[in-house]
Design an enzyme around this catalytic site. Sequence first.
Site, PDB file in Angstrom:
ATOM      1  NE  ARG A  91      -2.971  -2.520   3.008  1.00 17.64           N
ATOM      2  CZ  ARG A  91      -3.528  -2.904   4.132  1.00 17.64           C
ATOM      3  NH1 ARG A  91      -3.527  -2.096   5.192  1.00 17.64           N
ATOM      4  NH2 ARG A  91      -4.081  -4.082   4.241  1.00 17.64           N
ATOM      5  NE  ARG A 129       4.316  10.598   5.117  1.00 16.33           N
ATOM      6  CZ  ARG A 129       3.024  10.628   5.460  1.00 16.33           C
ATOM      7  NH1 ARG A 129       2.219   9.639   5.102  1.00 16.33           N
ATOM      8  NH2 ARG A 129       2.562  11.640   6.147  1.00 16.33           N
ATOM      9  CG  ASP A 166       0.459   6.170   4.184  1.00 16.71           C
ATOM     10  OD1 ASP A 166      -0.206   5.121   4.283  1.00 16.71           O
ATOM     11  OD2 ASP A 166       1.265   6.567   5.058  1.00 16.71           O
TER      12      ASP A 166
END
Lengths: 250, 250
Positions: free
Chosen positions: A45, A194, A47
Site C-alpha cells: 500500500r 516518512r 499512503d
Amino acid sequence: MIEYDGTNYCGWQRQANGTSIQESLENALATCCRLPKVTVTGSGRTDAGVHARGQIAHFQAPHDHLPVPRKILKSLNGLLPSDIAVLRVARAPDDFHARFDAQARRYHYHVSLQPTALDKSTRLQVRCEPNFDHMNAAACQLIGRHHFGAFCRTQSPTQNRICRVTQAEWIDERGRGHWHFEITADRFLHGMVRAIVGTLLEIGNGKRAIDSIAAIMASQDRRMAGPAAAPHGLVLEEVIYSAPLFREVT
Amino acid sequence: MIEYDGTNYCGWQRQANGTSIQESLENALATCCRLPKVTVTGSGRTDAGVHARGQIAHFQAPHDHLPVPRKILKSLNGLLPSDIAVLRVARAPDDFHARFDAQARRYHYHVSLQPTALDKSTRLQVRCEPNFDHMNAAACQLIGRHHFGAFCRTQSPTQNRICRVTQAEWIDERGRGHWHFEITADRFLHGMVRAIVGTLLEIGNGKRAIDSIAAIMASQDRRMAGPAAAPHGLVLEEVIYSAPLFREVT
C-alpha cells in the site's frame, strides 16, 4: 507496472471514503476486460498523497476472453484518469503474487532546498539546508536487519517489525538544490520511510545527534523518532522480484 | 531567477486576455516593494504553456525604500501563486539588462516514450519510439551560425533570423523511457525550439531524411520544417551572462 500521482487519492488501498488508486484500476480493468468485477492486488500500500513510478499489481481472470496484454495496456490508459498511467502489462505465471513474491521495494523521498513551482507536487521544500553528510552518516546506521518499530505508525496491526534495509542514502541531484533519499528494503512498515526521513532531516538540522539512530531503533518506540515527513515527497520507485516480470515488453 | 509552471498562463509576456507570468510578478513586486507600479523585463518571452527553471528578469526601483533582496525573495514567494517561485534575488549593476546582457539561453524539451502520470505537465508523450541516434545525427547539423527562418513563426516581426547554436543534443535520462533535447544558442526566434523538436521527431520516426536539416535551413521557409511540438514539454533552463548574477546567494 503502474505510475501514479497520489495527490488526489486516499492512497493505494480501496476505502469507504475517498477514491483510491486500487479502485480506479479495478473499475478500468473491469470495463476493459468486460468482467463484472476485478480485484487487484498491489505489491504494497501507499499512503494518501504518496506517488509511484513502479507499483506492481496483479489480477486474476479467465484466460479465454481476455484481451492480449498490449490491448489491455492501451485500453486501460484510455479509461484511467490522467494521474494514473499503466506502463506495462504482462501475463504472469498462475501462482504469481505481487505482494508475496516481491523481494524488495525501493522508495525515493525528494526534497528541494529552494522554492519550487515545477516540482511542488513531488518535492518537500525544506526551508533550512540540512547537513548532507550528517544525514548520510546517520542513514548508514539503518542498513542491516533491524527492528523498525520506532519508525512504524503506532496503530499499525503488523506484528513483525523486522526489516532488512540494503540501501539508505541521500543523493545530490547535480545542483539546483534538489536532493533525494533512496531506501531499499525487503519490506516496509506503515509510515516507515516518512518517519525515517523526518528523523534524518532533524539530524541534518542539528536537532538530533548523528549517532542517535541506533538508540531510536533499540527503543522500538515511535515517540523516539522524528515526525513523519509530508507524503507528497515520497515515490515508490521500484518493486524487485527474483525474475523479470516484463520480459516481453508490451 | 524565476521558476514557473506555464500550464495555466498565457506565456511570459503581459497580454490583454489571459494571465501572464510577467503580470503576476509585477503585481507581487509592487505589493512587496510598496510601489504603485513595477515593470519587469525578462531575458526573453516564453509561449503559453512553456515552463522555466531559470528565467531571469530585472526591474528598476529607487534604492532608498526597497527591502533587501533576502526580504524581497521571501515576501514574493508568499505573494505569488504556487506555480511561480522566485529562486534568487540580487541587486544588479544600474546598467544591467536581463535581455540585452544575456549571452546565451539553454532550453530542454522533455519527452516520455511511455504513458506518464507524474510528469504529464512537463513531458510530451511520444507514442512511437523515434530513432535516438538518427535524431542526434540530425541535431548536429544545427550547430553553428545559421539562418533559422525555417524554424521561426511566420508572423514573428523579428528581422534578424541568424542564431548561433552551440549545443543541440538528445540525452537519455538513464532508462524509464525519458529523453530530453538540450539546445543552447545566443538567441532564439519565436517558436524555434518547438519547431526544431517537431522536425527532429519526424526524422526520428523516419518521415524525413537524417540529412534534411541543412536544406530546411537553406529554404528559410517555415513550411519546410516539421510541426511545432506541444508547449508543455519545453523548459527554459538557464540564461547565461558574462558574469555570475547571484554571487551573494540570497
